[in-house]
Design a protein around this motif. Structure first.
Motif, PDB file in Angstrom:
ATOM      1  N   CYS A 336      -4.387  -7.354   8.148  1.00 43.81           N
ATOM      2  CA  CYS A 336      -4.556  -8.267   7.017  1.00 43.81           C
ATOM      3  C   CYS A 336      -3.228  -8.867   6.575  1.00 43.81           C
ATOM      4  O   CYS A 336      -3.119 -10.056   6.336  1.00 43.81           O
ATOM      5  CB  CYS A 336      -5.240  -7.517   5.880  1.00 43.81           C
ATOM      6  N   THR A 337      -2.165  -8.034   6.491  1.00 45.22           N
ATOM      7  CA  THR A 337      -0.892  -8.573   5.999  1.00 45.22           C
ATOM      8  C   THR A 337      -0.175  -9.371   7.080  1.00 45.22           C
ATOM      9  O   THR A 337       0.639 -10.225   6.787  1.00 45.22           O
ATOM     10  CB  THR A 337       0.047  -7.445   5.508  1.00 45.22           C
ATOM     11  N   PRO A 340      -2.499 -13.531   7.484  1.00 41.67           N
ATOM     12  CA  PRO A 340      -3.212 -14.016   6.298  1.00 41.67           C
ATOM     13  C   PRO A 340      -4.165 -15.134   6.685  1.00 41.67           C
ATOM     14  O   PRO A 340      -3.807 -16.001   7.473  1.00 41.67           O
ATOM     15  CB  PRO A 340      -2.096 -14.529   5.394  1.00 41.67           C
ATOM     16  N   ALA A 341      -5.377 -15.058   6.153  1.00 39.83           N
ATOM     17  CA  ALA A 341      -6.392 -16.060   6.520  1.00 39.83           C
ATOM     18  C   ALA A 341      -6.096 -17.388   5.820  1.00 39.83           C
ATOM     19  O   ALA A 341      -5.525 -17.405   4.732  1.00 39.83           O
ATOM     20  CB  ALA A 341      -7.769 -15.553   6.136  1.00 39.83           C
TER      21      ALA A 341
ATOM     22  N   LYS B  25      -6.944  -1.645 -17.360  1.00 36.43           N
ATOM     23  CA  LYS B  25      -6.973  -1.324 -15.930  1.00 36.43           C
ATOM     24  C   LYS B  25      -6.964  -2.605 -15.093  1.00 36.43           C
ATOM     25  O   LYS B  25      -6.265  -2.708 -14.092  1.00 36.43           O
ATOM     26  CB  LYS B  25      -8.237  -0.525 -15.580  1.00 36.43           C
ATOM     27  N   LEU B  26      -7.762  -3.576 -15.507  1.00 40.60           N
ATOM     28  CA  LEU B  26      -7.848  -4.830 -14.756  1.00 40.60           C
ATOM     29  C   LEU B  26      -6.528  -5.600 -14.842  1.00 40.60           C
ATOM     30  O   LEU B  26      -6.072  -6.180 -13.852  1.00 40.60           O
ATOM     31  CB  LEU B  26      -9.012  -5.676 -15.291  1.00 40.60           C
ATOM     32  N   MET B  29      -4.025  -4.343 -12.416  1.00 42.37           N
ATOM     33  CA  MET B  29      -4.275  -4.739 -11.019  1.00 42.37           C
ATOM     34  C   MET B  29      -3.849  -6.185 -10.752  1.00 42.37           C
ATOM     35  O   MET B  29      -3.882  -6.634  -9.615  1.00 42.37           O
ATOM     36  CB  MET B  29      -5.768  -4.581 -10.701  1.00 42.37           C
ATOM     37  N   LEU B 324     -18.937  -4.895 -11.032  1.00 42.83           N
ATOM     38  CA  LEU B 324     -17.498  -5.064 -11.296  1.00 42.83           C
ATOM     39  C   LEU B 324     -16.662  -4.569 -10.108  1.00 42.83           C
ATOM     40  O   LEU B 324     -15.660  -5.186  -9.737  1.00 42.83           O
ATOM     41  CB  LEU B 324     -17.101  -4.324 -12.578  1.00 42.83           C
ATOM     42  N   ASN B 325     -17.095  -3.470  -9.505  1.00 39.86           N
ATOM     43  CA  ASN B 325     -16.350  -2.952  -8.350  1.00 39.86           C
ATOM     44  C   ASN B 325     -16.331  -3.985  -7.203  1.00 39.86           C
ATOM     45  O   ASN B 325     -15.305  -4.200  -6.562  1.00 39.86           O
ATOM     46  CB  ASN B 325     -16.967  -1.633  -7.879  1.00 39.86           C
ATOM     47  N   ILE B 328     -13.897  -6.751  -8.124  1.00 46.02           N
ATOM     48  CA  ILE B 328     -12.503  -6.322  -7.916  1.00 46.02           C
ATOM     49  C   ILE B 328     -12.159  -6.325  -6.427  1.00 46.02           C
ATOM     50  O   ILE B 328     -11.062  -6.729  -6.030  1.00 46.02           O
ATOM     51  CB  ILE B 328     -12.278  -4.921  -8.525  1.00 46.02           C
ATOM     52  N   LEU B 332      -9.073  -8.267  -4.933  1.00 49.32           N
ATOM     53  CA  LEU B 332      -7.974  -7.561  -4.251  1.00 49.32           C
ATOM     54  C   LEU B 332      -7.751  -8.133  -2.859  1.00 49.32           C
ATOM     55  O   LEU B 332      -6.622  -8.281  -2.415  1.00 49.32           O
ATOM     56  CB  LEU B 332      -8.283  -6.064  -4.152  1.00 49.32           C
ATOM     57  N   CYS B 336      -4.425  -9.950  -1.254  1.00 46.66           N
ATOM     58  CA  CYS B 336      -3.805  -9.541   0.001  1.00 46.66           C
ATOM     59  C   CYS B 336      -3.573 -10.739   0.911  1.00 46.66           C
ATOM     60  O   CYS B 336      -2.512 -10.892   1.486  1.00 46.66           O
ATOM     61  CB  CYS B 336      -4.706  -8.509   0.678  1.00 46.66           C
ATOM     62  N   THR B 337      -4.571 -11.651   1.021  1.00 47.24           N
ATOM     63  CA  THR B 337      -4.400 -12.776   1.938  1.00 47.24           C
ATOM     64  C   THR B 337      -3.486 -13.837   1.342  1.00 47.24           C
ATOM     65  O   THR B 337      -2.864 -14.598   2.056  1.00 47.24           O
ATOM     66  CB  THR B 337      -5.745 -13.429   2.308  1.00 47.24           C
ATOM     67  N   PRO B 340       0.936 -12.043   1.497  1.00 42.77           N
ATOM     68  CA  PRO B 340       1.217 -11.039   2.517  1.00 42.77           C
ATOM     69  C   PRO B 340       2.539 -10.328   2.227  1.00 42.77           C
ATOM     70  O   PRO B 340       3.513 -10.979   1.845  1.00 42.77           O
ATOM     71  CB  PRO B 340       1.304 -11.845   3.808  1.00 42.77           C
ATOM     72  N   ALA B 341       2.541  -9.007   2.367  1.00 41.66           N
ATOM     73  CA  ALA B 341       3.755  -8.234   2.057  1.00 41.66           C
ATOM     74  C   ALA B 341       4.801  -8.406   3.164  1.00 41.66           C
ATOM     75  O   ALA B 341       4.456  -8.648   4.303  1.00 41.66           O
ATOM     76  CB  ALA B 341       3.395  -6.766   1.907  1.00 41.66           C
TER      77      ALA B 341
END
Lengths: 341, 341
Positions: A336-337, A340-341, B25-26, B29, B324-325, B328, B332, B336-337, B340-341
């Protein structure tokens, strides 16, 4: 993804067998898993292009005789330091001081390698330190198989209750004691039940850690630290084993209840208490249905309420499945990282 | 992430309340969830900068009177088409032809919006079509709350058994019938038990779909299609309801067993069979401990063996938590896309 396997006992062997069996599924996921080294206590098999896993299993079964890619005396630590890889799978046996797993994992982290482990030892003695090292080095650290391997506890917590909060946990995390209690409920004395457990392969001859609740307490430490991002140690768990459980079993029978060595993690206000002790369980509680080598956990959530998960133990492959699932999760995240799409 | 809420009944209201309760919490994130529109059957509240959810809840409770951002007659479909967003949360009631949810979801997909839904209808009539549309448009399609909302079934399957294979599923997916059977086991007649279920709010006055096993069969269709990437319809499920369950309950009592309306998905060789029918369950099977509004599923895996998950029903907020899950998870993944890290 380049993988290094450290520790090549039953779980390691089951893992490779499982990977060979599920090869088409793994291929379809395009993870490109490549085992570049496999270390046991005497040396390391190395092929930076990727080992042939069926060959590895064949050679291992005959003590590596005739295998020219097995380097005797080439230690796991050398392998982690000197061989290029993305992920270290640490499966050495659990010990009280966490070694040698602890050094393996720390070394992997400093080299920015992800770690997947089934080894409780390092997590019990140095949970917070290891978690912090993983974060600092921006790598994954997964350990599903360390607590009730066949129940997907950490996976469930990390994906299914993202905006929820755990108030209490009850678990049955030790197979040996559960086996012994089940045998005692059938009328056996503690000693007879223990002998049966040893004969059936459920208890080791060195059974003290199991029978005295210490093994279960280790799992409580790992689970509580994960849930509350805390740094509990073994000494923080109030532990009572099952050597004197007989009167409780008699009383439970009278009340039509079952006895289980219950692991408890309870959050009350901001206090967290950890406990392992034999408890009576009513028959309408699903925990009462967890017998012999089966394991289970019950979470009490703030919003999701009570969630119970149990798994029947049928073969050691289930531990390998937990390890493989962690490996795949690391690999999917990298995919995924990277793309990236 | 810009979110549009379609359908503002009990689940929708619980969802907003839950988001307000879990705001810290949200926030942590960093999902930046922004509700840009909320549609009910009469109109749509719109604020492209993000609605104030506590205001929305307040106005909704007084029939939107005095609210200047609520546009009467501005339909859900108009909102999906005309308002910029990333995710459509579809919570309209389930119907036999899948509408209006089906049109909402299809429209969202063609506009490359992700969809999270708790609405069974569209998935029962057009599972494969919707899945394919989501894939073609490269968007997420999550529906945890459609099958036994308080049990995290799809989340578990999509993360915890990545290299495994399901051979059989057993589930208890209908609260009304489970309630009625539990009441009958206490000695009530079917009619009395049904009356009690209606009084207690577990059965609607239009109870036929529940009592005749059709609601459970709908969930079997969605679950089987998800697991086997297939296109089963309601007609493919062999269904027997609980109107004539009394003799089975009598026999079960004689054998010290429980009766449950069991949903079964069985793969044998390459044949998959789907079934809903009352079955006797032995007391050492955890399915026997699932009472009243509780729900459960048992998976038989090739490698991981038997995994059982149950959840106690305590409040409608649990369905909102499942929705809700999913929200999220979508957010998330986007994070991520995007970064990218």
């Amino acid at each position: 993804m380049k993988v290094q396997l450290i520790g090549f006992g039953n779980v390691g062997k089951s893992l490779l067998e499982l990977i060979l069996d599920e090869y088409p599924k793994l291929e379809a996921m395009k993870l490109n898993l490549k085992f570049v080294s496999i270390s046991d206590s005497k040396g390391t098999a190395v092929d930076e292009e990727g080992l042939d896993l069926s060959n590895v299993l064949k050679y291992k079964s005959v003590g590596w005789s005739g295998c020219d890619y097995y380097l005797k005396g080439y230690s796991a630590l050398d392998a982690i330091k000197c061989i290029d890889s993305d992920l270290v799978v640490e499966l050495t046996p659990s010990t009280n001081n966490g070694e040698p797993g602890l050094s393996h994992i720390k070394t992997a982290f400093t080299l920015k390698k992800h770690v997947v482990t089934a080894n409780k030892g390092p997590l019990v003695v140095a949970f917070k330190q290891l978690k912090n090292m993983a974060i600092e080095n921006n790598v994954d650290f997964l350990y599903e198989a360390t607590v009730a391997a066949h129940v997907p506890i950490f996976c469930l917590l990390s994906s299914c209750f993202l905006a929820d909060e755990i108030l209490k946990v009850e678990g049955i995390f030790n197979a040996t004691t559960n086996y012994i209690i089940c045998e005692m409920e059938k009328g056996n004395s503690f000693q007879n039940a223990l002998d049966n457990a040893i004969k059936a392969g459920w208890a080791e001859t060195n059974y003290a850690d199991d029978v005295d609740g210490v093994d279960a307490a280790r799992k409580v430490v790992i689970l509580a630290n994960t849930i509350f991002d805390s740094d509990f140690k073994l000494k923080d768990v109030k532990v009572e084993g099952i050597r004197n459980v007989e009167p409780l079993i008699v009383e439970a029978k009278r009340q039509s209840k079952k006895v289980k060595l219950l692991c408890e993690i309870i959050k009350k206000d901001s206090e967290i208490s950890l406990q392992v002790s034999p408890k009576m369980i009513p028959l309408d509680d699903p925990l009462s249905t967890v017998n012999y080598g089966d394991m289970a956990v019950k979470f009490y959530f703030k919003n999701s309420q009570e969630i119970f998960v149990s798994a029947k133990f049928k073969s050691p492959r289930q531990t390998a499945q937990a390890v493989l699932n962690d490996i795949i999760k690391v690999a999917l995240k990298r995919k995924c990282t990277r793309q990236p799409a």
